[in-house]
Design a protein around this motif. Sequence first.
Motif, short mmCIF file in Angstrom:
data_model
loop_
_atom_site.label_atom_id
_atom_site.label_comp_id
_atom_site.label_asym_id
_atom_site.label_seq_id
_atom_site.Cartn_x
_atom_site.Cartn_y
_atom_site.Cartn_z
N GLU A 75 29.38 86.63 64.84
CA GLU A 75 30.78 86.46 65.22
C GLU A 75 30.96 86.65 66.73
OE1 GLU A 75 32.94 89.26 62.85
OE2 GLU A 75 32.77 88.04 61.03
N GLN A 78 29.75 83.54 68.49
CA GLN A 78 30.65 82.40 68.29
C GLN A 78 31.91 82.53 69.13
OE1 GLN A 78 31.22 82.23 64.05
NE2 GLN A 78 29.45 80.91 63.76
N SER A 79 32.39 83.74 69.33
CA SER A 79 33.64 83.89 70.08
C SER A 79 33.43 84.55 71.45
CB SER A 79 34.63 84.70 69.26
OG SER A 79 34.13 86.00 69.03
N GLU A 82 35.64 83.16 74.27
CA GLU A 82 37.05 82.98 73.90
C GLU A 82 37.98 83.22 75.07
OE1 GLU A 82 40.29 84.79 70.73
OE2 GLU A 82 38.16 85.14 70.40
N LYS A 86 40.40 80.42 76.74
CA LYS A 86 41.85 80.63 76.80
C LYS A 86 42.37 80.41 78.22
CE LYS A 86 42.73 83.94 73.08
NZ LYS A 86 43.15 85.32 72.78
N LEU A 172 39.26 77.78 67.95
CA LEU A 172 37.89 78.01 68.38
C LEU A 172 37.12 78.45 67.14
CD1 LEU A 172 35.68 78.33 70.52
CD2 LEU A 172 36.47 80.67 70.88
N ASN A 173 36.23 77.58 66.67
CA ASN A 173 35.47 77.84 65.44
C ASN A 173 36.40 78.21 64.28
OD1 ASN A 173 32.99 77.42 66.79
ND2 ASN A 173 33.06 79.51 67.56
N LYS A 175 39.29 79.46 64.31
CA LYS A 175 40.13 80.62 64.58
C LYS A 175 41.15 80.21 65.63
CE LYS A 175 40.02 85.16 66.66
NZ LYS A 175 39.26 86.02 67.56
N ILE A 177 43.22 80.23 68.73
CA ILE A 177 43.19 80.92 70.02
C ILE A 177 44.48 80.67 70.80
CG2 ILE A 177 40.70 81.06 70.23
CD1 ILE A 177 40.79 78.65 72.10
#
Length: 186
Positions: A75, A78-79, A82, A86, A172-173, A175, A177
């Motif tokens: 996780e 993957q983020s 982020e 953003k 993002l994946n 999720k 954002i």
Amino acid sequence: MAMNQNEEILSENNEAVADNLPANETPDVKPEVKESESQNESKLQSELAEQKDKYLRLYSEFENFRRRTSKEKLEMIQSANEQLIKALLPVADDFERAEKAFKGTESKDLEGIFLIYTKFKKILDQSGVKVMEAGAGSEFNPDLHEAITQIPAPDEKLKGKIVDVVEKGYLLNDKVIRFAKVVVGS
């Protein structure tokens, strides 16, 4: 080692008892020894079972820990970008506004800007960034959309639905954002 000392003491006691007995009588000590051995054996069996149980519990705790940390690492990877993504989303918005402003004009100078924008979109796509599908007439979903205002619906079909999209939302994946900022018909 403790068993050997106990056996020696028992054998000495048995010899002393045997010396004091008449010749035709023999001491009956063997059942007591067998009884104590079986008690020791059952005690050892219960300790072994307890140790096996502790081992299995510890092993399962470790497996759960290993799975949890590998999931957290995945996780995090993957983020990881982020915050950077953003910060770059307003740049994508500016490129889209520039594209709309210069839509009808043909210029070699603008072609370079649009190439940069295309490259920028590809990088975002490769990073797992997707634009939310929120168009006029689609259902309002508070998990994906942020209603900035409500206006009287121009058509009965648009009541409770999105009338206009002010700012695109991004995932993002899978999720959210950035929520899509929309105008909802009432």
